[in-house]
Scaffold this motif. Structure first.
Motif, PDB file in Angstrom:
ATOM      1  N   PRO A 296       0.838  -1.210   0.000  1.00 56.20           N
ATOM      2  CA  PRO A 296       0.000   0.000   0.000  1.00 56.20           C
ATOM      3  C   PRO A 296       0.867   1.252   0.000  1.00 56.20           C
ATOM      4  O   PRO A 296       2.008   1.209   0.448  1.00 56.20           O
ATOM      5  CB  PRO A 296      -0.749  -0.101   1.332  1.00 56.20           C
ATOM      6  N   ALA A 297       0.339   2.343  -0.504  1.00 55.00           N
ATOM      7  CA  ALA A 297       1.013   3.627  -0.310  1.00 55.00           C
ATOM      8  C   ALA A 297       0.982   3.938   1.180  1.00 55.00           C
ATOM      9  O   ALA A 297       0.154   3.402   1.928  1.00 55.00           O
ATOM     10  CB  ALA A 297       0.303   4.722  -1.095  1.00 55.00           C
ATOM     11  N   LEU A 298       1.880   4.813   1.630  1.00 57.01           N
ATOM     12  CA  LEU A 298       1.887   5.163   3.060  1.00 57.01           C
ATOM     13  C   LEU A 298       0.592   5.846   3.484  1.00 57.01           C
ATOM     14  O   LEU A 298       0.212   5.789   4.651  1.00 57.01           O
ATOM     15  CB  LEU A 298       3.094   6.058   3.376  1.00 57.01           C
ATOM     16  N   GLU A 299      -0.106   6.476   2.522  1.00 57.42           N
ATOM     17  CA  GLU A 299      -1.351   7.154   2.867  1.00 57.42           C
ATOM     18  C   GLU A 299      -2.403   6.141   3.321  1.00 57.42           C
ATOM     19  O   GLU A 299      -2.860   6.198   4.465  1.00 57.42           O
ATOM     20  CB  GLU A 299      -1.837   8.009   1.679  1.00 57.42           C
ATOM     21  N   PRO A 300      -2.799   5.170   2.469  1.00 54.49           N
ATOM     22  CA  PRO A 300      -3.785   4.186   2.954  1.00 54.49           C
ATOM     23  C   PRO A 300      -3.225   3.273   4.046  1.00 54.49           C
ATOM     24  O   PRO A 300      -4.015   2.636   4.762  1.00 54.49           O
ATOM     25  CB  PRO A 300      -4.151   3.387   1.696  1.00 54.49           C
ATOM     26  N   ALA A 301      -1.891   3.198   4.192  1.00 47.08           N
ATOM     27  CA  ALA A 301      -1.354   2.447   5.328  1.00 47.08           C
ATOM     28  C   ALA A 301      -1.840   3.062   6.642  1.00 47.08           C
ATOM     29  O   ALA A 301      -2.007   2.363   7.645  1.00 47.08           O
ATOM     30  CB  ALA A 301       0.176   2.416   5.276  1.00 47.08           C
ATOM     31  N   HIS A 302      -2.086   4.379   6.622  1.00 43.49           N
ATOM     32  CA  HIS A 302      -2.671   5.026   7.814  1.00 43.49           C
ATOM     33  C   HIS A 302      -4.075   4.503   8.070  1.00 43.49           C
ATOM     34  O   HIS A 302      -4.450   4.236   9.206  1.00 43.49           O
ATOM     35  CB  HIS A 302      -2.721   6.547   7.637  1.00 43.49           C
ATOM     36  N   ALA A 303      -4.857   4.362   6.991  1.00 45.34           N
ATOM     37  CA  ALA A 303      -6.224   3.848   7.148  1.00 45.34           C
ATOM     38  C   ALA A 303      -6.165   2.425   7.698  1.00 45.34           C
ATOM     39  O   ALA A 303      -6.912   2.063   8.618  1.00 45.34           O
ATOM     40  CB  ALA A 303      -6.953   3.879   5.801  1.00 45.34           C
ATOM     41  N   LEU A 304      -5.249   1.639   7.159  1.00 44.74           N
ATOM     42  CA  LEU A 304      -5.152   0.250   7.611  1.00 44.74           C
ATOM     43  C   LEU A 304      -4.712   0.156   9.070  1.00 44.74           C
ATOM     44  O   LEU A 304      -5.184  -0.714   9.818  1.00 44.74           O
ATOM     45  CB  LEU A 304      -4.178  -0.527   6.709  1.00 44.74           C
TER      46      LEU A 304
ATOM     47  N   GLY B 281      -3.965   4.205  -2.907  1.00 39.85           N
ATOM     48  CA  GLY B 281      -2.735   4.368  -3.683  1.00 39.85           C
ATOM     49  C   GLY B 281      -1.787   3.214  -3.450  1.00 39.85           C
ATOM     50  O   GLY B 281      -1.821   2.557  -2.417  1.00 39.85           O
ATOM     51  N   ARG B 282      -0.933   2.967  -4.461  1.00 39.79           N
ATOM     52  CA  ARG B 282       0.008   1.857  -4.310  1.00 39.79           C
ATOM     53  C   ARG B 282       1.354   2.367  -3.782  1.00 39.79           C
ATOM     54  O   ARG B 282       1.694   3.539  -3.925  1.00 39.79           O
ATOM     55  CB  ARG B 282       0.167   1.113  -5.629  1.00 39.79           C
ATOM     56  N   GLY B 283       2.096   1.448  -3.164  1.00 37.99           N
ATOM     57  CA  GLY B 283       3.272   1.857  -2.404  1.00 37.99           C
ATOM     58  C   GLY B 283       4.579   1.895  -3.155  1.00 37.99           C
ATOM     59  O   GLY B 283       5.611   2.202  -2.556  1.00 37.99           O
ATOM     60  N   ASP B 284       4.559   1.640  -4.462  1.00 34.64           N
ATOM     61  CA  ASP B 284       5.818   1.643  -5.220  1.00 34.64           C
ATOM     62  C   ASP B 284       6.623   2.914  -4.969  1.00 34.64           C
ATOM     63  O   ASP B 284       7.835   2.876  -4.794  1.00 34.64           O
ATOM     64  CB  ASP B 284       5.549   1.539  -6.730  1.00 34.64           C
ATOM     65  N   LYS B 285       5.929   4.042  -4.948  1.00 27.91           N
ATOM     66  CA  LYS B 285       6.605   5.329  -4.759  1.00 27.91           C
ATOM     67  C   LYS B 285       7.266   5.428  -3.388  1.00 27.91           C
ATOM     68  O   LYS B 285       8.134   6.271  -3.178  1.00 27.91           O
ATOM     69  CB  LYS B 285       5.597   6.476  -4.926  1.00 27.91           C
TER      70      LYS B 285
END
Lengths: 414, 277
Positions: free
Chosen positions: A367-375, A397-401
């Motif tokens: 996951p991107a760090l943004e939705p990692a907060h939701a998780l 968003g995906r976490g590749d970045k």
């Protein structure tokens, strides 16, 4: 029930004709920009009623962006949270997979909508602000697709920590202008974009990336992002035969969250949670939690909750996630907070980092760090819920970045 | 509304047959004492009206010169209370020169607004220019300001068309500030002929004086614009002079008051040219 009563009892009827959600929102802009945002509002109202516009947008959403994004049942996380539960609960965890969209996040939903509008208005030049670079990339992408000049303002600090996205934008033909004014972050990039707009009023369209700014942006961006929630309604009905019991999304400016939430605001049985970035902890002052640690003020064209000092000077937001690192929030969220319809919570950098790794290991989704907060919040919430509780989280968003930044935080040398 | 120092000053200058020279400085730039010293000497250097900037962290309508001046003031610990203190101190020695506070809404909103108006009036403020409060937001501050006797000076810009002008003029008082370029402060250079035409068009719809600002940097520009306007505002050029006078650490030097004053003396001469033909 008369139609009037329906509207009075609705959380979905805003904003009013002044662009206000309760006393939030509005149009706090310099006189030079007033005629432009009035023109934009008119153009958007006209486009909304135009079937051709809707057709074109849906067609691009389907064939270019890849919509609808799947609604995915996450079995291993579901099991994991059930094991964490001391009350025999756990909830069924679903992800709305907006990270699978073209360009890797929900941002494309909005940039497609706005660039079609820019074209209808005869604008030749697109400007945008970006923090993490996701909106910048999504804007540069649609500008390339529609052969328009694109200028992206990005804080000098963010340019350093998001180098791959800067290169992507340049590959896509955009000019990326580093902003050193102020503190060189997203808010300063937005100031600089507004300054550009004021100086280039005739040919330029300002493509704002989140559900904030002067009216009509908050409502318009929400409408474009509502495709997320509308799809979830259909998909969960198909999967479970009923609406979800709770929704969870991360919040920086709040566009992915309002897109998921809005179609459900009047479904009283649906509990809604917005997750802000608590950074190093809301009590430390180093965070990006405008609703949990800020107060109402006026910035960037709207009245909303802001991080600010006692003098009304805007203070810096801080988060491990550049996409949540903004000292304001969309005005509709401020209103929903005061109405008590949505619960706004916050999780720290460390909690988000843990969730980032957990999701990667258990579901094979980075996951991107943004939705990692939701998780990270889902991890707290799910074990307290009953097993048949349906929880939908927006994987926006995906976490590749983020993999390089995460390696750095974890002390791993690449 | 009741007559303010702004009304009296513009009426007097009209009798003299010349335009007002309006000087902008940011309050507290580079520090409170230096800024107050400079402010006190502005009238004798040829300033008819003082526009005092209230520093803000996010000055969206301003170019680099004024952005930096705002930052210098905030870095020196400037506050709204100190801005009002400067006005009070100034008034002890000058009860005639109009003072206009210019800035953005948020610091006023959190002050909060009603207390700000009371304190500003008591300090001796005559007018307000709040960049991010267009006519659509008049109930926030414009109408309450008028009620207590403070002019709310409205900006008209090259994008303010005939359709919009009545709304801009409706609750405006004091004078109308014509923004000479579509852009931010201190950047592009206005064309005097275009500006004169725009001012003349506005004057068809109002009896209020019209002052012109944004991008005015030279005596010649002041002179040219003053021939077709009731006032000329100079800001970025003055605060740039402050910036140039600072030492390596950004602190005031012996020149920080004198150099901007010398510029004001030179530029303000431009408003007298019309009297000499």
């Amino acid at each position: 029930m008369s139609s009037n009563e329906t509207i009075l009892n609705s959380f979905r009827s805003g904003p009013d004709e002044e662009g206000a959600f309760g006393h939030f929102g509005g149009r706090f802009v310099a006189e030079t920009l007033m005629p432009l945002i009035l023109e934009l509002e008119e153009a958007y109202e006209t486009a909304k009623k135009d079937e051709e516009y809707a057709f074109e947008l849906n067609d691009l959403a389907k064939h270019y962006a890849g919509r609808p994004s799947p609604l995915y049942f996450a079995p291993r996380l579901t099991e994991h949270f059930a094991n964490l539960s001391t009350v025999g609960g756990g909830a069924k965890i679903y992800f709305k997979r907006d990270e699978l969209n073209h360009t890797g996040s929900h941002k494309i939903n909005n940039t497609l909508g706005q660039i079609l509008l820019a074209r209808r208005m005869g604008k030749k030049r697109i400007i945008a602000e970006t923090g993490a670079g996701q909106h910048g990339v999504a804007t540069a992408t649609v500008a390339a697709r529609f052969n328009m000049e694109c200028v992206v303002y990005m804080g000098a600090t963010d340019i350093e920590r998001q180098a791959p996205n800067v290169f992507r934008m340049k590959l896509l033909g955009a000019t990326v202008i580093p902003v050193t004014a102020g503190t060189g972050t997203l808010k300063d990039a937005m100031n600089e974009a507004l300054r550009d707009w004021v100086a280039n009023v005739d040919n330029t369209f300002y493509l704002i990336g989140t559900a904030a700014g002067p009216h009509p942006y908050p409502a318009m961006v929400r409408d474009f992002q509502s495709v997320i929630g509308n799809e979830v309604r259909e998909q969960i009905m198909e999967a479970e035969g009923r609406l979800p019991d709770s929704l969870v999304a991360c919040i920086g400016g709040g566009s992915n969250a309002i897109g998921l939430f809005h179609p459900f605001l009047d479904d009283k049985g649906v509990e809604i949670y917005g997750v802000e970035a608590a950074g190093k902890g809301v009590e430390t002052g180093e965070h990006a939690a405008s609703l949990n640690g800020g107060k109402p003020g006026v910035l960037h064209g709207n009245r909303t909750y802001l991080l600010q000092d006692d003098e009304g000077q805007i203070t810096d937001a801080y988060s491990i996630s550049a996409g949540l690192d903004y000292p304001g929030i969309g005005p509709e969220h401020s209103w929903l907070k005061e109405q008590g319809r949505v619960n706004y919570v916050a999780v720290t950098d460390n909690e988000a980092l843990d969730a980032f790794q957990l999701c990667t290991k258990l579901e094979g989704i980075i996951p991107a760090l943004e939705p990692a907060h939701a998780l990270a919040f889902v991890e707290k919430l799910a074990p307290t819920l009953p097993k048949d509780h349906l929880l939908v989280m927006n994987m926006c968003g995906r976490g590749d970045k983020d993999v390089f930044a995460v390696a750095g935080y974890l002390g791993v040398e690449l | 509304m009741i007559e303010t120092r702004i009304d009296r000053r513009f009426a007097a200058l009209k009798n003299e047959g010349r335009a007002a020279f309006v000087s902008f400085i940011t309050a507290g730039d580079p520090d409170l004492q230096t800024s107050l010293q400079l402010m006190k000497k502005l009238p004798e250097a040829g300033t008819d009206v003082i526009e005092l900037g209230m520093p803000f962290s996010d000055p969206m309508a301003d170019g680099p010169a004024i952005q930096l001046s705002s930052q210098r003031a905030l870095n020196a610990g400037h506050t709204m209370a100190k801005t009002l203190e400067m006005v009070r101190e100034f008034r002890k020695g000058d009860n005639e020169t109009p003072i206009i506070l210019m800035g953005y809404y948020n610091p006023i909103y959190v002050y909060p607004a009603d207390k700000f108006l009371a304190d500003a009036l008591a300090a001796g403020v005559d007018g307000l220019i709040i960049v991010d409060l267009p006519p659509e937001t008049d109930t926030e501050l414009c109408l309450p300001a008028r009620d207590v006797g403070i002019n709310f000076i409205r900006l008209a810009t090259p994008t303010t068309d005939e359709k919009r002008l009545p709304a801009v003029l409706k609750n405006a008082s004091g004078f109308l500030y014509y923004v000479s370029i579509a852009g931010i402060t201190g950047t592009a250079t206005p064309d005097p002929h275009v500006v004169h035409k725009a001012v003349a068009a506005i004057k068809q719809s109002t009896d209020m004086p019209v002052a012109v600002g944004f991008g005015v940097k030279t005596r010649q520009q002041v002179s040219d614009i003053a021939r077709g306007a009731d006032g000329v505002v100079v800001g970025s050029a003055i605060v740039s002079m402050i910036a140039d006078s600072l030492d390596g650490k950004g602190a005031a030097t012996s020149e920080t008051v004198e150099r901007p004053l010398a510029l004001v003396k030179e530029l303000s001469g431009g408003v007298f040219d019309i009297l000499e033909g």
